[in-house]
Design a protein around this motif. Structure first.
Motif, short mmCIF file in Angstrom:
data_model
loop_
_atom_site.label_atom_id
_atom_site.label_comp_id
_atom_site.label_asym_id
_atom_site.label_seq_id
_atom_site.Cartn_x
_atom_site.Cartn_y
_atom_site.Cartn_z
N TRP A 51 -0.98 0.78 -22.65
CA TRP A 51 -1.97 1.89 -23.04
C TRP A 51 -1.76 3.23 -22.51
O TRP A 51 -1.71 4.10 -23.20
N ARG A 52 -1.57 3.19 -21.17
CA ARG A 52 -1.25 4.46 -20.42
C ARG A 52 0.03 4.94 -20.77
O ARG A 52 0.17 6.23 -20.84
N TRP A 53 0.84 4.05 -20.79
CA TRP A 53 2.20 4.44 -21.13
C TRP A 53 2.09 5.39 -22.71
O TRP A 53 2.93 6.42 -22.81
N ARG A 54 1.58 4.67 -23.49
CA ARG A 54 1.45 5.15 -24.80
C ARG A 54 0.77 6.55 -25.05
O ARG A 54 1.37 7.45 -25.51
N LYS A 55 -0.43 6.65 -24.36
CA LYS A 55 -1.21 7.96 -24.23
C LYS A 55 -0.27 9.10 -23.54
O LYS A 55 -0.62 10.25 -23.94
N ASP A 56 0.51 8.75 -22.69
CA ASP A 56 1.19 9.68 -21.91
C ASP A 56 2.71 9.99 -22.40
O ASP A 56 3.56 10.76 -21.95
N SER A 57 3.07 9.30 -23.38
CA SER A 57 4.33 9.26 -23.94
C SER A 57 4.80 10.63 -24.47
O SER A 57 6.06 11.08 -24.13
N PHE B 16 0.87 -1.28 -0.04
CA PHE B 16 0.06 -0.03 -0.01
C PHE B 16 0.93 1.25 -0.01
O PHE B 16 0.69 2.14 -0.57
N GLY B 17 1.90 1.21 0.81
CA GLY B 17 3.05 2.29 0.86
C GLY B 17 3.34 2.66 -0.82
O GLY B 17 3.44 3.65 -1.12
N LEU B 18 3.61 1.81 -1.36
CA LEU B 18 4.42 1.71 -2.53
C LEU B 18 3.17 2.30 -3.77
O LEU B 18 3.36 3.48 -4.42
N ALA B 19 1.92 1.93 -3.54
CA ALA B 19 0.89 2.29 -4.36
C ALA B 19 0.63 3.80 -3.84
O ALA B 19 0.19 4.45 -4.88
N ALA B 20 0.64 3.93 -2.76
CA ALA B 20 0.36 5.52 -2.26
C ALA B 20 1.44 6.34 -2.77
O ALA B 20 1.01 7.78 -2.57
N LEU B 21 2.78 5.88 -3.11
CA LEU B 21 3.92 6.94 -3.06
C LEU B 21 3.36 8.26 -4.00
O LEU B 21 3.84 9.06 -3.43
N PRO B 22 2.87 7.94 -5.09
CA PRO B 22 2.80 9.18 -6.01
C PRO B 22 1.76 10.33 -5.47
O PRO B 22 1.90 11.25 -5.93
N TYR B 23 0.98 9.61 -4.38
CA TYR B 23 -0.04 10.48 -3.81
C TYR B 23 0.57 11.33 -2.60
O TYR B 23 0.12 12.38 -2.38
N LEU B 24 1.60 10.61 -1.86
CA LEU B 24 2.13 11.12 -0.83
C LEU B 24 3.28 12.06 -1.34
O LEU B 24 3.51 13.35 -0.84
N ASP B 25 4.05 11.85 -2.27
CA ASP B 25 5.29 12.59 -2.74
C ASP B 25 4.70 13.65 -3.94
O ASP B 25 4.61 13.28 -5.07
N GLU C 13 0.44 9.17 -11.93
CA GLU C 13 0.48 8.38 -10.86
C GLU C 13 -0.11 7.16 -10.81
O GLU C 13 0.26 6.02 -10.17
N PHE C 14 -1.52 7.04 -11.54
CA PHE C 14 -2.17 5.98 -11.86
C PHE C 14 -1.20 4.60 -12.37
O PHE C 14 -1.60 3.48 -11.90
N ASN C 15 -0.48 5.15 -13.23
CA ASN C 15 0.14 3.96 -14.09
C ASN C 15 1.35 3.56 -13.09
O ASN C 15 1.57 2.15 -13.33
N TRP C 16 1.66 3.99 -12.14
CA TRP C 16 2.66 3.74 -11.21
C TRP C 16 1.97 2.55 -10.36
O TRP C 16 2.33 1.53 -9.98
N VAL C 17 0.53 2.92 -9.99
CA VAL C 17 -0.22 1.87 -8.94
C VAL C 17 -0.58 0.83 -9.82
O VAL C 17 -0.33 -0.41 -9.45
N ILE C 18 -0.73 0.88 -11.21
CA ILE C 18 -1.01 -0.29 -11.96
C ILE C 18 0.38 -1.30 -12.22
O ILE C 18 0.26 -2.26 -12.09
N GLY C 19 1.36 -0.37 -11.94
CA GLY C 19 2.90 -1.03 -11.94
C GLY C 19 2.99 -1.99 -10.85
O GLY C 19 3.60 -3.06 -10.75
N VAL C 20 2.62 -1.41 -9.41
CA VAL C 20 2.67 -2.19 -8.26
C VAL C 20 1.85 -3.22 -8.28
O VAL C 20 2.18 -4.46 -7.83
N VAL C 21 0.65 -3.13 -9.00
CA VAL C 21 -0.23 -4.61 -9.24
C VAL C 21 0.44 -5.56 -10.06
O VAL C 21 0.54 -6.80 -9.71
#
Lengths: 190, 241
Positions: free
Chosen positions: B226-232, A129-138, B137-145
């Protein structure tokens, strides 16, 4: 081919452009009728980092090389090292030490020091959760490292601790999870 | 090259390539845009972003390793039955009787280890680049998944050889589930299909490993790309304060 690269002389000079002729190209652009001289902005174009370039072929050829290099590495590893296979699974015979896969070695090492609820549940959940939240914290918008000291220090510290724990759990632990030196006794499993 | 151009301009070539001219930059872009296999890529990117030192191509490398895992994994599936009575013998058979069996199993194993490494390094590289910042931000979250899915795929595959290494590594790993507050025993039972690692665990992990998790990973990866392409071509540096 010659009419595509010609820049010195005017490719259209003294020549009527007709619809049936091959398209005239200057700098990758189809021209209908110009007399090209030296460009007003200078003779050669500087390569600018911010300029957009075509992905085909510039990025694709790089990805192809990277893919070939990785597949070569996999091929060599697969030729040199066989995947391990121990005796058939036996629920009545617990090996000592019991080792989790190497990417969970850090968690297993934590398990030796903290209550399982902490090491097995709270820490991994917190990390995810910390990793996922990183872009929203920083929310610092700077990209250059010198403007991101807090974020980089924190992440590097986390990464360093995690790598050390993984190495310890993977290579420095032997029977009964006691400390061993990997150059004396080897218990790591891949 | 001329021969290829004539092929592209023939009746069949036109139906196949849709954008047969590759004369101007615009033609090349149109050809890229009309190509199914290239559509996961943007048409243009910044010069600095295609260099090795920008990304180390770790995302592409992770994807290549996933491809290697699918290809070698399908080969292994032909010779493997996920039951405690058969699994171990099938691996022995694979290593001694099947053509290239040992080699393909090695490829699968090393690709899996390397994919965990590549995905982890990819995440670290993206962090140090600051490439997770708004609006990505959200593409990072998808990357964590995707990182989590990679670990789960590797872990479920770990059990399948049904040797001592597999059995006890999975026993240790799943043992942690029992410590989930209040519902730990239920979670463990759902995961293992019983009180301990056994036949139901093997079939559960097998189905997760060869069907469910890869399918989920492909879908999530598609969204990621897809998000990477859109944001490129987003202008991040310029907006830097």
């Amino acid at each position: 081919m010659s009419d595509q690269t010609e820049n010195e002389e005017s490719p259209l000079a003294g020549e009527a452009y007709t619809l049936t002729s091959e398209p005239k190209l200057i700098d990758g652009r189809r021209v209908l009728g110009v007399v090209p001289g030296k460009p007003s902005t200078g003779e050669s174009k500087d390569l600018i980092d911010e300029d957009a370039v075509m992905v085909w072929p510039h990025l694709l050829v790089r990805h192809a090389v990277a893919a070939l290099a990785v597949m070569l590495l996999v091929l060599l590893l697969a030729l040199l090292f066989d995947a391990p296979l121990r005796e058939i699974a036996n629920p009545n015979l617990t090996p000592n030490p019991e080792k989790a896969p190497w990417y969970f070695a850090a968690l297993q090492e934590l398990l030796a020091h903290f209550h399982p609820l902490v090491a097995g549940i709270l820490v991994p959940t917190g990390i995810l959760f910390g990793l996922a939240a990183l872009p929203y914290l920083d929310r610092n918008a700077y990209l250059k490292p010198r403007h991101r000291k807090v974020a980089i220090t924190a992440f590097t510290a986390f990464l360093g601790i995690w790598i050390i724990l993984t190495l310890v759990g993977f290579a420095f632990r032997g029977p009964n999870w006691g400390w061993v030196w990997p150059w004396n006794e080897w218990y790591g499993e891949l | 090259m001329k021969v290829m151009d004539r092929v592209r301009h023939s009746m069949m070539g036109r139906s196949f390539f849709r954008a047969p001219d590759r004369v101007t930059t615009r033609d090349v872009a149109a050809g890229h845009w009309a190509n199914f296999f290239l559509h996961i890529y943007p048409v243009k990117m910044r010069r600095k972003e295609i260099s090795f030192r920008y990304s180390w191509y770790l995302g592409a490398i992770s994807t290549v390793l996933f491809g290697s895992l699918v290809a070698s994994g399908v080969y292994l599936m032909f010779f493997y039955v996920p039951s405690p009575a058969n699994a171990y013998g099938d691996i022995i058979n694979l290593e001694t009787q099947v053509a290239f069996g040992q080699y393909i199993r090695n490829v699968h194993r090393w690709s899996a280890h390397l994919m965990v490494l590549a995905v982890s390094f990819h995440m670290a590289r993206v962090f140090y680049r600051g490439a997770y910042k708004s609006p990505r931000e959200f593409n990072w979250v998808i990357g964590v998944v995707l990182l989590l899915l990679t670990l789960l795929l590797s872990f479920t595959g770990y059990l399948l050889p049904w040797d001592q290494l597999a059995y006890w590594a999975v026993t240790v790993g799943t043992g942690m589930a029992t410590y989930v507050p209040f519902i730990g025993d239920r979670v463990s039972e759902i995961l293992l299909g019983g009180p301990a690692v056994g036949a139901s665990t093997l079939i559960r992990f097998y189905v997760l490993h060869v069907a469910l998790l890869p399918a989920v990973l492909v879908v999530v990866l598609a969204v990621h790309l897809w998000r990477w392409r859109k944001d490129s071509m987003l202008d991040m540096e310029r907006s830097e304060p």
